[in-house]
Design an enzyme around this catalytic site. Sequence first.
Site, PDB file in Angstrom:
ATOM      1  N   GLU A  30      46.276 113.910 126.526  1.00 51.71           N
ATOM      2  CA  GLU A  30      47.689 113.054 126.157  1.00 51.71           C
ATOM      3  C   GLU A  30      48.153 113.538 127.408  1.00 51.71           C
ATOM      4  O   GLU A  30      49.306 114.164 127.406  1.00 51.71           O
ATOM      5  CB  GLU A  30      48.305 113.663 124.964  1.00 51.71           C
ATOM      6  CG  GLU A  30      49.728 112.747 124.790  1.00 51.71           C
ATOM      7  CD  GLU A  30      50.635 113.109 123.631  1.00 51.71           C
ATOM      8  OE1 GLU A  30      50.262 113.361 122.704  1.00 51.71           O
ATOM      9  OE2 GLU A  30      51.755 113.462 124.001  1.00 51.71           O
ATOM     10  N   HIS A  56      50.409 111.696 130.758  1.00 57.78           N
ATOM     11  CA  HIS A  56      50.979 110.567 131.182  1.00 57.78           C
ATOM     12  C   HIS A  56      51.454 110.254 132.486  1.00 57.78           C
ATOM     13  O   HIS A  56      51.544 111.099 133.126  1.00 57.78           O
ATOM     14  CB  HIS A  56      52.281 110.579 130.309  1.00 57.78           C
ATOM     15  CG  HIS A  56      52.034 110.667 128.839  1.00 57.78           C
ATOM     16  ND1 HIS A  56      51.550 110.030 128.012  1.00 57.78           N
ATOM     17  CD2 HIS A  56      52.775 111.793 128.180  1.00 57.78           C
ATOM     18  CE1 HIS A  56      51.698 110.525 126.766  1.00 57.78           C
ATOM     19  NE2 HIS A  56      52.386 111.456 126.704  1.00 57.78           N
ATOM     20  N   HIS A 102      51.256 107.270 119.783  1.00 59.36           N
ATOM     21  CA  HIS A 102      51.990 108.383 120.328  1.00 59.36           C
ATOM     22  C   HIS A 102      53.507 108.164 120.002  1.00 59.36           C
ATOM     23  O   HIS A 102      54.054 107.021 119.436  1.00 59.36           O
ATOM     24  CB  HIS A 102      51.952 108.321 121.834  1.00 59.36           C
ATOM     25  CG  HIS A 102      52.639 109.241 122.504  1.00 59.36           C
ATOM     26  ND1 HIS A 102      53.970 108.863 123.106  1.00 59.36           N
ATOM     27  CD2 HIS A 102      52.199 110.470 123.217  1.00 59.36           C
ATOM     28  CE1 HIS A 102      54.625 110.043 123.802  1.00 59.36           C
ATOM     29  NE2 HIS A 102      53.402 110.856 123.953  1.00 59.36           N
ATOM     30  N   ASP A 162      50.161 117.209 127.321  1.00 63.68           N
ATOM     31  CA  ASP A 162      51.437 116.480 127.204  1.00 63.68           C
ATOM     32  C   ASP A 162      52.180 116.297 128.534  1.00 63.68           C
ATOM     33  O   ASP A 162      53.369 116.541 128.590  1.00 63.68           O
ATOM     34  CB  ASP A 162      52.170 116.592 126.183  1.00 63.68           C
ATOM     35  CG  ASP A 162      53.218 115.414 125.701  1.00 63.68           C
ATOM     36  OD1 ASP A 162      52.952 114.277 126.290  1.00 63.68           O
ATOM     37  OD2 ASP A 162      53.935 115.570 124.665  1.00 63.68           O
TER      38      ASP A 162
HETATM   39 ZN    ZN Z   1      53.229 112.554 125.001  1.00 71.06          ZN
END
Ligand code: ZN
Length: 321
Positions: free
Chosen positions: A8, A10, A163, A281
């Site tokens: 995850e 980005h 998400h 993340d």
């Molecule tokens: Zn995220």
Amino acid sequence: MQGKIAIEEHFAIPETNGVENRVASPYWASLNAKLLDFENQRLEEMDRGGVGLAIISLNAPAVQGIADPARAIEIARRANDTLAEQVSRRPTRFAGFAALPLQDPDAAAREFQRCVRDLGFKGALVNGFSSTPDPQKGLYYDAPMCRPFWAEVEKLGVPFYLHPRDPLPSERYAGIPWLVGSAWSFAEETALHALRLLTGGLFDEHPKLKLILGHFGERIPYDIWRIDHRLKFRPDCPAKKKLSEYFRENVWLTTSGHFSTQTLLDAMLQVGSDRILFSVDYPYEETQPGTTWFDACEISEADRVKIGRTNAERLFNVRAD
Ligand code: ZN
């Protein structure tokens, strides 16, 4: 542990960058540059934390926050092409998740096909409901108009990562803006969307669908027993199986943004270590706190290798050195 896979993580393109900045602070200011970077800080943090491979996805809400379907289609395509170009430069370090313009489910299905078959992407990551011209209404993917899209997802055989994004505007958060976003409302919004899909019969119609939820399942695992227990008294619920069964057959959880051993142990008790995947993340979280925690947390080495690498290798057919 070296050779971890994180899923995850980005990036942004200029058209989607900067929209999440909530309050003026050094934290939010640093995100814009990190989201656009592939070659410098991102790779350095991966190297320092022992992350061999990152499956990268567009930031939030990005495509889902665009009310105009034609613009959403255009931005999704542009973002996917940008990501494919970066993956092709470093195929041993990066892989991709597709951004999908679900404002138009047929266009989303076509873009997903292109991303998997032509660009080699490993699945899709979608930021919650899609905006519509009415700011009070979002398109949730249990809508009947999305059923052909799900048939295509099942056919492609790759996972769909649901998400978070902010919920629709509501009086419920008046006076408590700090609870809008990642501290609370992201999980509340995403859990309800996931439950719409999981209890609405979608996974009976398409039993091979693979759903990924971040942040240890957006709090649902803690409540699985009670949801199963109370749904016994709801004959109007269309699902043919118990929620716990879908969680053991169709759902995977990630550690994204939630570096707590207590929560990890509960998730392992609820769904088993085969269904949990390491994630950071990035850049909303720094890599080191996540990797330092994961490398030392009190689980068996066999579970650490599964969660840190081999579950992802199997689910996405990838390798990390
Ligand atoms: Zn995220």
